[in-house]
Write an enzyme that holds these catalytic residues in place. Structure first.
Site, PDB file in Angstrom:
ATOM      1  N   LYS A  63      -0.994  -3.438  -7.380  1.00 42.25           N
ATOM      2  CA  LYS A  63       0.316  -3.381  -7.863  1.00 42.25           C
ATOM      3  C   LYS A  63       0.676  -3.788  -9.374  1.00 42.25           C
ATOM      4  O   LYS A  63       1.257  -4.702  -9.748  1.00 42.25           O
ATOM      5  CB  LYS A  63       1.261  -4.170  -7.187  1.00 42.25           C
ATOM      6  CG  LYS A  63       1.247  -3.789  -5.328  1.00 42.25           C
ATOM      7  CD  LYS A  63       2.347  -4.566  -4.733  1.00 42.25           C
ATOM      8  CE  LYS A  63       2.604  -4.066  -3.128  1.00 42.25           C
ATOM      9  NZ  LYS A  63       1.439  -4.372  -2.379  1.00 42.25           N
ATOM     10  N   GLN A 119       5.422  -4.549  11.017  1.00 42.59           N
ATOM     11  CA  GLN A 119       6.764  -4.500  10.311  1.00 42.59           C
ATOM     12  C   GLN A 119       7.836  -3.630  11.276  1.00 42.59           C
ATOM     13  O   GLN A 119       8.980  -3.417  10.738  1.00 42.59           O
ATOM     14  CB  GLN A 119       6.745  -4.017   9.187  1.00 42.59           C
ATOM     15  CG  GLN A 119       5.834  -5.264   8.214  1.00 42.59           C
ATOM     16  CD  GLN A 119       5.895  -4.697   6.624  1.00 42.59           C
ATOM     17  OE1 GLN A 119       6.930  -4.516   6.251  1.00 42.59           O
ATOM     18  NE2 GLN A 119       4.510  -4.703   6.273  1.00 42.59           N
ATOM     19  N   ASP A 158      -5.076  -2.397  -3.849  1.00 40.79           N
ATOM     20  CA  ASP A 158      -3.564  -2.550  -4.001  1.00 40.79           C
ATOM     21  C   ASP A 158      -3.256  -3.555  -4.888  1.00 40.79           C
ATOM     22  O   ASP A 158      -3.151  -4.798  -4.599  1.00 40.79           O
ATOM     23  CB  ASP A 158      -3.159  -3.139  -2.512  1.00 40.79           C
ATOM     24  CG  ASP A 158      -1.796  -2.999  -2.281  1.00 40.79           C
ATOM     25  OD1 ASP A 158      -0.877  -2.469  -3.176  1.00 40.79           O
ATOM     26  OD2 ASP A 158      -1.299  -3.175  -1.411  1.00 40.79           O
ATOM     27  N   GLY A 164       7.787  -0.112  11.828  1.00 44.98           N
ATOM     28  CA  GLY A 164       7.864   1.243  11.584  1.00 44.98           C
ATOM     29  C   GLY A 164       6.829   2.104  12.637  1.00 44.98           C
ATOM     30  O   GLY A 164       5.938   1.396  12.886  1.00 44.98           O
ATOM     31  N   THR A 217      -2.612  -5.127 -21.062  1.00 44.15           N
ATOM     32  CA  THR A 217      -3.044  -6.012 -19.770  1.00 44.15           C
ATOM     33  C   THR A 217      -3.594  -5.033 -18.711  1.00 44.15           C
ATOM     34  O   THR A 217      -4.400  -5.039 -17.978  1.00 44.15           O
ATOM     35  CB  THR A 217      -2.207  -7.054 -19.504  1.00 44.15           C
ATOM     36  OG1 THR A 217      -1.824  -7.740 -20.527  1.00 44.15           O
ATOM     37  CG2 THR A 217      -2.807  -7.875 -18.189  1.00 44.15           C
TER      38      THR A 217
HETATM   39  P1  XMP Z   1       0.626  -4.595   7.711  1.00 44.82           P
HETATM   40  O1  XMP Z   1      -0.207  -5.756   8.316  1.00 44.82           O
HETATM   41  O2  XMP Z   1       1.965  -4.782   7.509  1.00 44.82           O
HETATM   42  O3  XMP Z   1       0.147  -4.353   6.217  1.00 44.82           O
HETATM   43  O4  XMP Z   1       0.149  -3.341   8.364  1.00 44.82           O
HETATM   44  C1  XMP Z   1       0.491  -3.569   5.325  1.00 44.82           C
HETATM   45  C2  XMP Z   1      -0.532  -3.514   3.950  1.00 44.82           C
HETATM   46  O5  XMP Z   1       0.202  -2.602   2.965  1.00 44.82           O
HETATM   47  C3  XMP Z   1       0.426  -3.368   1.874  1.00 44.82           C
HETATM   48  N1  XMP Z   1       1.726  -2.792   1.232  1.00 44.82           N
HETATM   49  C4  XMP Z   1       2.635  -2.852   1.325  1.00 44.82           C
HETATM   50  N2  XMP Z   1       3.010  -3.352   2.634  1.00 44.82           N
HETATM   51  N3  XMP Z   1       5.269  -2.392   2.109  1.00 44.82           N
HETATM   52  C5  XMP Z   1       4.335  -2.921   2.958  1.00 44.82           C
HETATM   53  O6  XMP Z   1       4.875  -3.630   3.937  1.00 44.82           O
HETATM   54  C6  XMP Z   1       4.950  -1.954   1.112  1.00 44.82           C
HETATM   55  O7  XMP Z   1       5.571  -1.186   0.492  1.00 44.82           O
HETATM   56  C7  XMP Z   1       3.575  -2.137   0.765  1.00 44.82           C
HETATM   57  N4  XMP Z   1       2.675  -1.411  -0.346  1.00 44.82           N
HETATM   58  C8  XMP Z   1       1.566  -2.219   0.006  1.00 44.82           C
HETATM   59  C9  XMP Z   1       0.491  -4.768   2.264  1.00 44.82           C
HETATM   60  O8  XMP Z   1       0.262  -5.515   1.156  1.00 44.82           O
HETATM   61  C10 XMP Z   1      -0.478  -4.554   3.393  1.00 44.82           C
HETATM   62  O9  XMP Z   1      -1.596  -4.840   2.932  1.00 44.82           O
END
Ligand code: XMP
Length: 253
Positions: free
Chosen positions: A85, A211, A83, A213, A92
């Site tokens: 990003k 979060q 991940d 969802g 780079t």
């Molecule tokens: P959790 O602990 O919230 O971890 O289940 C989510 C993981 O996904 C990565 N990540 C995102 N997380 N929104 C997010 O909430 C995004 O758009 C997104 N893109 C990637 C986050 O860094 C963590 O590893």
């Protein structure tokens, strides 16, 4: 085998759309490494992939410890996603991508805000030549995500207003992305992105559990994979929590 097929096959084999976000933290690097290894070994049979973040790469280092975690993920028969990003100029971005691919990662995440020419083009080219994947951020899941991904922009051809994420979904399709990331906290956005992307670009949805969802709602809205971190690794028995989540998804699908 190309990443998209690899993760599809792993999901079928383990009957799971779950990508584990392996974001463990620990002051002691050895303990961090051992705990990560243990979680990979105990949970992988209920997963379709493991996603690694800078939470591991920064303390452990890419080419030694993280590369050996990636080897272990592969021994468990599933792909590893970095991940990253990726979000810089092409020169780079190319270097960053080649470092992750040479340490074994099967796919990287990247931000479409930087554009294609002299932005993400080298990332897509490298992924194509090495049969790896690029997952594009189409709409993130956190509370402030709509400030950027949900803003209205003016379409340069028509002069009409458009929502930013729809343009990113169209770019994911046009650039041949292997996945689009859309937060589980924006269900209508998943539905709309899915209309644009169809079967060609699977949606990966983070933001479930902690979060707010819902995995089943995200999948019903059109996500193919869900990304889950804290609600697995912060539970008392992470492997059991992964199995329970996998089984509850299977029961509702
Ligand atoms: P959790 O602990 O919230 O971890 O289940 C989510 C993981 O996904 C990565 N990540 C995102 N997380 N929104 C997010 O909430 C995004 O758009 C997104 N893109 C990637 C986050 O860094 C963590 O590893």
């Amino acid at each position: 085998m190309k990443f998209k097929q690899q993760i599809h096959d792993a999901a079928e084999r383990n009957k799971s759309p779950i990508v584990l976000a392996l974001d463990l933290t620990h002051r002691n690097r050895e303990l961090l490494y051992t705990a990560s290894l243990k979680l990979i070994r105990s949970a992988s049979r209920f997963l379709c992939a493991v996603k690694i973040n800078r939470q591991l790469v920064l303390p452990l280092g890419l080419h030694d410890s993280v590369a050996s975690l990636v080897d272990e993920i592969h021994r468990q028969g599933i792909p590893a996603i970095m991940d990253a990003k990726i979000n810089d100029i092409g020169h780079t971005n190319e270097f960053i991508t080649s470092e992750y691919f040479s340490s074994g990662f099967d796919a990287v995440t990247a931000s479409p805000f930087v554009g294609y020419k002299d932005g993400l083009e080298p990332v897509f080219r490298l992924a194509e030549s090495e049969q790896r994947g690029v997952l594009l951020l189409v709409h993130m899941s956190h509370k402030g995500a709509a400030e950027g991904y949900g803003q209205t922009i003016i379409d340069e051809k028509t002069g009409q207003g458009r929502v930013q994420f729809e343009v990113f979904a169209e770019r994911a399709l046009k650039w041949g992305a292997d996945g689009a990331i859309v937060g589980a906290t924006f269900l209508d956005t998943i539905k709309r992105a899915n209309e644009i992307l169809g079967e060609k670009v699977p949606i990966f949805s983070p933001g479930v559990g902690v979060q707010g969802g819902s995995p089943s709602d995200a999948l019903a809205a059109g996500a193919k994979y869900i990304i889950v971190g804290r609600s697995i690794y912060e539970s008392e028995d992470p492997s059991r929590a992964t199995e329970k989540l996998r089984n509850s998804i299977m029961a509702t699908s």
